[in-house]
Write an enzyme that holds these catalytic residues in place. Structure first.
Site, PDB file in Angstrom:
ATOM      1  N   ASP A 144      50.445  38.440  42.516  1.00 53.96           N
ATOM      2  CA  ASP A 144      49.313  39.350  42.321  1.00 53.96           C
ATOM      3  C   ASP A 144      49.156  40.310  43.492  1.00 53.96           C
ATOM      4  O   ASP A 144      48.340  41.239  43.422  1.00 53.96           O
ATOM      5  CB  ASP A 144      48.008  38.568  42.096  1.00 53.96           C
ATOM      6  CG  ASP A 144      47.679  37.632  43.251  1.00 53.96           C
ATOM      7  OD1 ASP A 144      48.470  36.707  43.491  1.00 53.96           O
ATOM      8  OD2 ASP A 144      46.644  37.822  43.909  1.00 53.96           O
TER       9      ASP A 144
ATOM     10  N   ARG B 151      49.946  45.479  39.288  1.00 51.88           N
ATOM     11  CA  ARG B 151      50.648  44.406  39.986  1.00 51.88           C
ATOM     12  C   ARG B 151      51.610  43.684  39.041  1.00 51.88           C
ATOM     13  O   ARG B 151      51.475  43.780  37.816  1.00 51.88           O
ATOM     14  CB  ARG B 151      49.636  43.392  40.529  1.00 51.88           C
ATOM     15  CG  ARG B 151      48.498  44.020  41.313  1.00 51.88           C
ATOM     16  CD  ARG B 151      47.261  43.130  41.284  1.00 51.88           C
ATOM     17  NE  ARG B 151      46.091  43.816  41.844  1.00 51.88           N
ATOM     18  CZ  ARG B 151      45.552  43.571  43.025  1.00 51.88           C
ATOM     19  NH1 ARG B 151      46.055  42.634  43.791  1.00 51.88           N
ATOM     20  NH2 ARG B 151      44.500  44.238  43.440  1.00 51.88           N
TER      21      ARG B 151
ATOM     22  N   GLY C 180      32.053  38.615  47.141  1.00 46.79           N
ATOM     23  CA  GLY C 180      32.511  39.966  46.868  1.00 46.79           C
ATOM     24  C   GLY C 180      32.462  40.901  48.059  1.00 46.79           C
ATOM     25  O   GLY C 180      32.578  42.119  47.906  1.00 46.79           O
TER      26      GLY C 180
END
Length: 465
Positions: free
Chosen positions: A263, A189, A129
């Protein structure tokens, strides 16, 4: 179109909570050991009324993620699917980012503050992350160069170094870490629609269409377009218009995004999510940015095809709530819209007034031939031939009758154009990595913004022949 940002009062307007129950997941930001402000976008912080924040307040909001007044009480990691190199992947979503805040600018546009490197989310899978500091520096450079070249792009709003040592397979490790905040006109998206369609959440799909039409208004479909009053068809036409322009803007900029997965396609046609990007050293349609793009799927010259293919995936998703023929009719406009955008944008960057698509494309063909035969990159070509100067041979013939635009800005009398080739990118990073010297980056950002002022705004498509 790129416009000079204007100062405005802070106007929180969180609209996403109405969709949050099925569009995202509340998450907590990472607790970083260090918070050192490295980049604050003084060009754009005033547009959303945050220019008066002290640096300490800035870090509190954009590195510790204390909520902004009257805004989202907790960050939201968005859910989406997507085709990645044409393979459908339902196991994605915001894996190292989240939506932090929504605000209006002075013209009433809804803008998102989204993050990159802000910690793990339910979609991180095995990743940490985090974001490398080098990745953040590269995003600053990409967005500043694209903005200067008139591309509709997210803005790098903030970069804070976070004091962690990250292990990466594609960088010398351990490497420094950062958290980045981008300012965008939406984080919705194509993959967001794909997810709802695959899960057969038709009511949510309709609600998302309505949200996009309400928050990101655009021109209506042509008068003769079938189904032009249906919300999904209206959104499809808007997406086609926006993304045809995005494709043209990439080509005129000589930019290779590298990962044009569905995406990574924003419904507003705004370029974002910069990973292995490159600018062309020479005019080569087969040039790729990503070392892992072995088939050249997202090579420079294939980017319009890739963007059009992603639009087809949007149409497939919207097929659950609209008839196919009107959606197909919208996609069929892509080619003409792309050619019009190429005509308008190419002549703008060359510094001449458009004479219409037929004449402009003959000019574009001559320009491409000149770049190939003389092995000159697009940055050097547009600079050397600004307003038709220094043109020879067929290029000079094609430029006859073209009216040059104002070229009085001192930039045009300089020795060389600004560019963003990989050697300079690495040199800017090396100064930071080896000596903690941020001055080369600062000078580059200043120079790119000066180039943007010299180029001026891209002509509005409504006024194009």
């Amino acid at each position: 179109m790129r416009a000079e940002p204007q100062a405005a009062a802070y106007q929180a307007d969180p609209q996403i909570p109405s969709l949050a129950e099925w569009l995202g997941d509340p998450v907590k930001p990472a607790d970083f050991p260090r918070h050192q402000l490295r980049f604050r976008n003084r060009r754009w912080d005033k547009t959303v009324g945050l220019g008066d924040l002290s640096d300490d307040q800035w870090v509190d909001h954009f590195a510790r993620f204390s909520p902004l007044p009257d805004n989202l009480p907790q960050p939201l990691a968005l859910r989406y699917h997507g085709h990645q190199f044409r393979v459908y992947n339902p196991e994605i979503g915001d894996g190292r980012g989240f939506l932090f805040a929504q605000m209006r600018d002075g013209s009433g546009r809804l803008l998102d503050c989204g993050t990159k490197g802000s910690g793990r989310t339910p979609y991180s899978r095995t990743a940490d992350g985090r974001l490398t500091l080098k990745g953040a520096v590269r995003e600053i450079l990409a967005t500043e160069m694209l903005e200067a070249l008139g591309v509709n792009t997210s803005k790098t709003f903030s970069v804070v170094e976070t004091g962690e040592a990250l292990e990466r397979g594609d960088e010398p490790s351990p490497t420094r870490s950062a958290v980045l905040v981008r300012l965008s006109h939406s984080h919705i998206r194509i993959g967001t629609f794909q997810r709802l369609a695959v899960l057969e959440e038709d009511e949510h799909l309709r609600a998302l269409v309505d949200y996009c039409l309400r928050q990101f208004p655009g021109p209506p479909p042509p008068e003769d377009a079938p189904g032009r009053d249906e919300p999904a068809v209206m959104l499809m036409h808007q997406a086609v218009e926006r993304m045809a322009d995005l494709a043209a803007s990439y080509m005129v900029a000589g930019f290779v995004h590298g990962v044009l997965n569905s995406d990574n396609m924003n419904i507003t046609g705004e370029s974002f999510d910069y990973g292995p990007w490159r600018w062309l050293p020479l005019w080569e349609p087969g040039f790729t940015a990503a070392y892992f793009d072995h088939a050249g799927l997202y090579a420079f010259g294939r980017q319009p095809e890739a963007i059009n293919w992603n639009l087809a995936q949007l149409a497939i998703a919207l097929r659950r709530i609209a008839d196919a023929p009107p959606l197909v009719g919208a996609i069929e406009r892509f080619g003409d819209l792309y050619h019009r955008a190429m005509s308008r944008r190419f002549t703008w960057r060359l510094g001449v007034a458009s004479r219409g698509i037929e004449a402009d494309f003959a000019l574009i063909e001559a320009a491409e031939r000149t770049m190939r035969e003389r092995r000159i990159g697009p940055d050097a070509f547009f600079f050397a031939h600004r307003g038709g100067r220094a043109a020879e041979g067929q290029l000079a013939e094609r430029l006859q009758g073209y009216e040059p635009v104002d070229a009085s800005h001192p930039y045009w009398s300089g020795e060389a154009p600004e560019a963003m080739l990989i050697e300079e990118v690495e040199a800017i990073w090396s100064a930071i990595a080896d000596e903690d010297d941020w001055e080369p980056l600062s000078r580059k950002v200043t120079a790119l913004r000066d180039m943007g002022r010299a180029l001026g705004p891209v002509p509005d498509p409504a006024g194009h022949v």
